[in-house]
Design a protein around this motif. Structure first.
Motif, PDB file in Angstrom:
ATOM      1  N   VAL A   9       0.840  -1.193   0.000  1.00 13.80           N
ATOM      2  CA  VAL A   9       0.000   0.000   0.000  1.00 13.80           C
ATOM      3  C   VAL A   9       0.876   1.244   0.000  1.00 13.80           C
ATOM      4  CG1 VAL A   9      -1.979  -1.075   1.127  1.00 13.80           C
ATOM      5  CG2 VAL A   9      -0.145  -0.101   2.531  1.00 13.80           C
ATOM      6  N   SER A  10       0.284   2.344  -0.402  1.00 13.85           N
ATOM      7  CA  SER A  10       0.969   3.636  -0.461  1.00 13.85           C
ATOM      8  C   SER A  10       0.202   4.646   0.386  1.00 13.85           C
ATOM      9  CB  SER A  10       1.040   4.113  -1.916  1.00 13.85           C
ATOM     10  OG  SER A  10       1.260   5.505  -1.989  1.00 13.85           O
ATOM     11  N   PHE A  11       0.927   5.471   1.120  1.00 13.52           N
ATOM     12  CA  PHE A  11       0.280   6.456   1.978  1.00 13.52           C
ATOM     13  C   PHE A  11      -0.610   7.396   1.161  1.00 13.52           C
ATOM     14  CE2 PHE A  11       0.578  10.526   4.525  1.00 13.52           C
ATOM     15  CZ  PHE A  11      -0.349  10.119   5.479  1.00 13.52           C
ATOM     16  N   LYS A  12      -0.122   7.833   0.032  1.00 12.98           N
ATOM     17  CA  LYS A  12      -0.881   8.770  -0.784  1.00 12.98           C
ATOM     18  C   LYS A  12      -2.023   8.088  -1.530  1.00 12.98           C
ATOM     19  CE  LYS A  12      -0.353  12.274  -4.416  1.00 12.98           C
ATOM     20  NZ  LYS A  12       0.603  12.990  -5.297  1.00 12.98           N
ATOM     21  N   LYS A  13      -1.715   6.961  -2.159  1.00 17.14           N
ATOM     22  CA  LYS A  13      -2.700   6.301  -3.019  1.00 17.14           C
ATOM     23  C   LYS A  13      -3.802   5.633  -2.216  1.00 17.14           C
ATOM     24  CE  LYS A  13      -3.111   2.654  -6.514  1.00 17.14           C
ATOM     25  NZ  LYS A  13      -2.373   1.650  -7.311  1.00 17.14           N
ATOM     26  N   ASN A  14      -3.428   4.918  -1.148  1.00 18.30           N
ATOM     27  CA  ASN A  14      -4.405   4.114  -0.422  1.00 18.30           C
ATOM     28  C   ASN A  14      -5.063   4.838   0.752  1.00 18.30           C
ATOM     29  OD1 ASN A  14      -2.088   2.050  -1.419  1.00 18.30           O
ATOM     30  ND2 ASN A  14      -4.120   1.099  -1.569  1.00 18.30           N
ATOM     31  N   PHE A  15      -4.380   5.827   1.289  1.00 14.09           N
ATOM     32  CA  PHE A  15      -4.911   6.500   2.480  1.00 14.09           C
ATOM     33  C   PHE A  15      -5.120   7.994   2.274  1.00 14.09           C
ATOM     34  CE2 PHE A  15      -2.018   3.038   3.959  1.00 14.09           C
ATOM     35  CZ  PHE A  15      -3.029   2.119   4.245  1.00 14.09           C
ATOM     36  N   GLY A  16      -4.892   8.479   1.053  1.00 12.41           N
ATOM     37  CA  GLY A  16      -5.110   9.879   0.758  1.00 12.41           C
ATOM     38  C   GLY A  16      -4.341  10.814   1.655  1.00 12.41           C
ATOM     39  N   GLU A  17      -3.184  10.364   2.078  1.00 17.28           N
ATOM     40  CA  GLU A  17      -2.326  11.137   2.981  1.00 17.28           C
ATOM     41  C   GLU A  17      -3.052  11.492   4.290  1.00 17.28           C
ATOM     42  OE1 GLU A  17      -0.783  14.429   0.747  1.00 17.28           O
ATOM     43  OE2 GLU A  17       0.684  13.171  -0.280  1.00 17.28           O
ATOM     44  N   ASP A  18      -3.986  10.632   4.673  1.00 16.96           N
ATOM     45  CA  ASP A  18      -4.734  10.799   5.928  1.00 16.96           C
ATOM     46  C   ASP A  18      -4.135   9.846   6.966  1.00 16.96           C
ATOM     47  OD1 ASP A  18      -6.553  10.727   8.043  1.00 16.96           O
ATOM     48  OD2 ASP A  18      -8.290  10.996   6.742  1.00 16.96           O
ATOM     49  N   VAL A  19      -3.467  10.391   7.978  1.00 19.17           N
ATOM     50  CA  VAL A  19      -2.798   9.568   8.990  1.00 19.17           C
ATOM     51  C   VAL A  19      -3.809   8.688   9.721  1.00 19.17           C
ATOM     52  CG1 VAL A  19      -1.426   9.604  11.110  1.00 19.17           C
ATOM     53  CG2 VAL A  19      -0.931  11.228   9.291  1.00 19.17           C
ATOM     54  N   ASN A  20      -4.995   9.215   9.992  1.00 19.22           N
ATOM     55  CA  ASN A  20      -6.000   8.424  10.700  1.00 19.22           C
ATOM     56  C   ASN A  20      -6.411   7.186   9.921  1.00 19.22           C
ATOM     57  OD1 ASN A  20      -5.956  10.153  12.849  1.00 19.22           O
ATOM     58  ND2 ASN A  20      -7.910  11.149  12.387  1.00 19.22           N
ATOM     59  N   LYS A  21      -6.500   7.315   8.588  1.00 17.05           N
ATOM     60  CA  LYS A  21      -6.833   6.145   7.770  1.00 17.05           C
ATOM     61  C   LYS A  21      -5.708   5.111   7.824  1.00 17.05           C
ATOM     62  CE  LYS A  21      -9.979   8.342   4.476  1.00 17.05           C
ATOM     63  NZ  LYS A  21     -10.229   8.683   3.038  1.00 17.05           N
ATOM     64  N   LEU A  22      -4.472   5.566   7.854  1.00 13.64           N
ATOM     65  CA  LEU A  22      -3.343   4.657   7.978  1.00 13.64           C
ATOM     66  C   LEU A  22      -3.392   3.932   9.318  1.00 13.64           C
ATOM     67  CD1 LEU A  22      -0.585   3.435   7.281  1.00 13.64           C
ATOM     68  CD2 LEU A  22       0.468   5.576   8.069  1.00 13.64           C
ATOM     69  N   ILE A  23      -3.626   4.670  10.388  1.00 14.71           N
ATOM     70  CA  ILE A  23      -3.691   4.065  11.716  1.00 14.71           C
ATOM     71  C   ILE A  23      -4.824   3.043  11.780  1.00 14.71           C
ATOM     72  CG2 ILE A  23      -4.213   4.534  14.151  1.00 14.71           C
ATOM     73  CD1 ILE A  23      -2.752   7.232  13.776  1.00 14.71           C
TER      74      ILE A  23
END
Length: 522
Positions: free
Chosen positions: A442-456
């Motif tokens: 996964v990619s922070f930008k592509k998969n989580f839209g640069e949203d830290v909360n979505k990554l967490i």
């Protein structure tokens, strides 16, 4: 002191009874050869054997505290977790946080005295084991340091466990070997956690990566014998990583988890840097959870086994609740994960833990779950003693109680890195496990839209998929909510103390300075 000795003897005879029911002879061997695992009398700290007895006694009590009524899973896995109860009102009450019902098992789990037996045993050991030095030439300064360090580690772990279960608890830092618990009130969870952290840090400074060497044995055994059985330096740092995350101190969490991940070779692991196990090695009946096989012993970073591997029991194993036909002669499991839940948890058909069979088309296949039945059988932990009676209520199991492994540390580090806003490093850690489990990176930008909360949120979802059934889910839900704060009902429960267990009424009756957790007075 006498109370602890009696407790251990009762534990051993309880194990005996279960083994006898299953037609096994290991019980008599254990009592004849290992009965010295009870703590020595306070006047009998004279020999190396006395020291070893005290050491094994502490580990036995810790395992008993976790195993009694399957406390490790009841507290850490069932509450608001992924399992559904079948025909068990007591388990259903725990799953739905209905802990103020008059149910014997809930009241027994609510009794923290078995954890204080560990604390007291550790205190007795620390205060007395030094007497052996000088009286028995076989007992060295180095062995004394390692033994005392393990006592500190076990005392710290017991307090950390109690804080997660009950919140504020009494802080006792000395032995009370007259058998009566000191009449003191509850200390703040923050104070107790700081004490536990100090205990663990003191232990980490003294503990080795491995105990002894081939030509300088530890209690007559080579290092390989002790792998996965005793708390070593990495074990303690793994506990510290979890304790720090519980505190919300993610800088320390990241540091401790990184130390574990960068020093695994020192405890006998081999392979790639993160040393992630294949799924088959986790679920194999001779794999990670089976303490009888030494191949995977180093991978059990923090685990509590039966010390001589012959001493197997019925209780203290998740299999007691989750297995049924064809694994044991029992029609239905007490606990199972519904198919709808499984499809939500494992939402990628390529997942090696639970996905779609690309050869058979739409047929689901799972390493963790047997999907043959209407109520899927959770077979991830499946260590049924060979030759033992396998009738439902009398099956005998031999699995470890596993508190941490490398994959746990990898994802805990990813969690810490994400909270610290080191997102690229967090994604790198997450991808290490995803690739090993057959998933795409996964990619922070592509998969989580640069949203830290979505990554967490995704990291916690990965912990859910990887560590299901291992006793992490409830504590993960609490940490996740402390960070993301996206569930008003859960937040209200946290604010009101509802994340903790009630205190046993028996404990309150015996100590009028103890007050019930306010949430459970309503």
């Amino acid at each position: 002191m006498k109370k602890i000795v009696l407790y251990m003897r009762e534990l051993l005879w309880g194990i005996c009874a279960l083994v006898v029911v299953s037609g096994m002879s290991a019980c008599s061997d254990f009592l004849e050869n290992e009965s010295h695992h009870t703590l020595p009398d306070e006047h009998n700290w004279n020999t190396l054997e006395d020291a070893r007895a005290g050491l094994m006694g502490m580990y036995g009590l810790m395992r008993a505290a976790l195993a009694d009524n399957n406390t490790h899973w009841a507290c850490g896995e069932l509450r608001s977790g992924d399992f559904t109860a079948y025909g068990r009102a007591d388990l259903d009450a725990i799953i739905h946080n209905d802990l103020n019902r008059n149910i014997p098992m809930i009241d027994e789990i609510s009794d923290w005295r078995r954890f204080y037996a560990v604390v007291n045993a550790a205190s007795v050991f620390i205060e007395n084991v030094g007497n052996v030095l000088g009286q028995d030439k076989a007992y060295s300064e180095q062995t004394l340091k390692w033994d005392v360090a393990q006592a500190h580690a076990l005392r710290g772990l017991a307090y950390f466990y109690m804080v997660r279960i009950w919140g504020d608890v009494p802080l006792v830092t000395y032995s009370y070997d007259n058998g009566s618990f000191p009449k003191i009130g509850r200390s703040s969870s923050a104070k107790v956690l700081q004490y536990a952290k100090n205990e663990l840090l003191a232990a980490a400074a003294e503990l080795p990566f491995e105990f002894g060497s081939s030509n300088n044995k530890y209690y007559w055994q080579d290092p390989t014998f002790w792998r996965g059985k005793l708390l070593n330096k990495l074990s303690v740092y793994a506990i510290l990583a979890h304790l720090s995350a519980w505190e919300g101190n993610y800088a320390d969490t990241e540091a401790y988890a990184t130390y574990v991940l960068e020093n695994y070779e020192a405890i006998g692991m081999t392979g790639s840097l993160q040393n992630i196990l294949e799924v088959d090695n986790i679920v194999d009946t001779k794999g990670l959870f089976n303490a009888s096989y030494i191949t995977y012993a180093p991978y059990r970073l923090v685990a509590f086994n039966f010390m001589d591997n012959k001493d197997v029991t019925q209780s203290g194993h998740l299999e007691q609740w989750t297995l049924c036909e064809p694994y044991i002669r029992k029609v239905h499991p007490d606990l199972y994960v519904t198919k709808d839940s499984l499809f939500r948890i494992y939402d990628d058909w390529k997942d090696l833990r639970f996905g779609i069979d690309t050869v058979a088309g739409s047929k689901y296949r799972s390493a963790y779950i047997d999907m043959t039945y209407a109520k899927p059988v959770f077979r991830k932990i499946n260590v049924v003693q060979n030759g033992a009676g396998k009738d439902g209520d009398f099956a005998v199991f031999g699995s470890s109680i596993l508190l941490s492994r490398m994959e746990d540390m990898l994802l805990l580090r990813a969690e810490a890195l994400a909270v610290l806003n080191r997102v690229d490093d967090a994604v790198e850690q997450l991808n290490l496990l995803r690739v090993k489990r057959g998933l795409s990176q996964v990619s922070f930008k592509k998969n989580f839209g640069e949203d830290v909360n979505k990554l967490i949120d995704n990291i916690f979802a990965e912990r859910r998929r990887e560590l299901i059934g291992e006793g992490h889910r409830w504590y993960d839900l609490i940490r996740r909510q402390r960070i993301l704060q996206d569930d008003p009902d859960f937040l209200a429960r946290m604010e009101n103390g509802g994340i903790y267990w009630p205190v046993s009424e028996e404990v309150i009756r015996q100590n009028n300075l103890i007050r019930q957790n306010e949430y459970w007075n309503n």
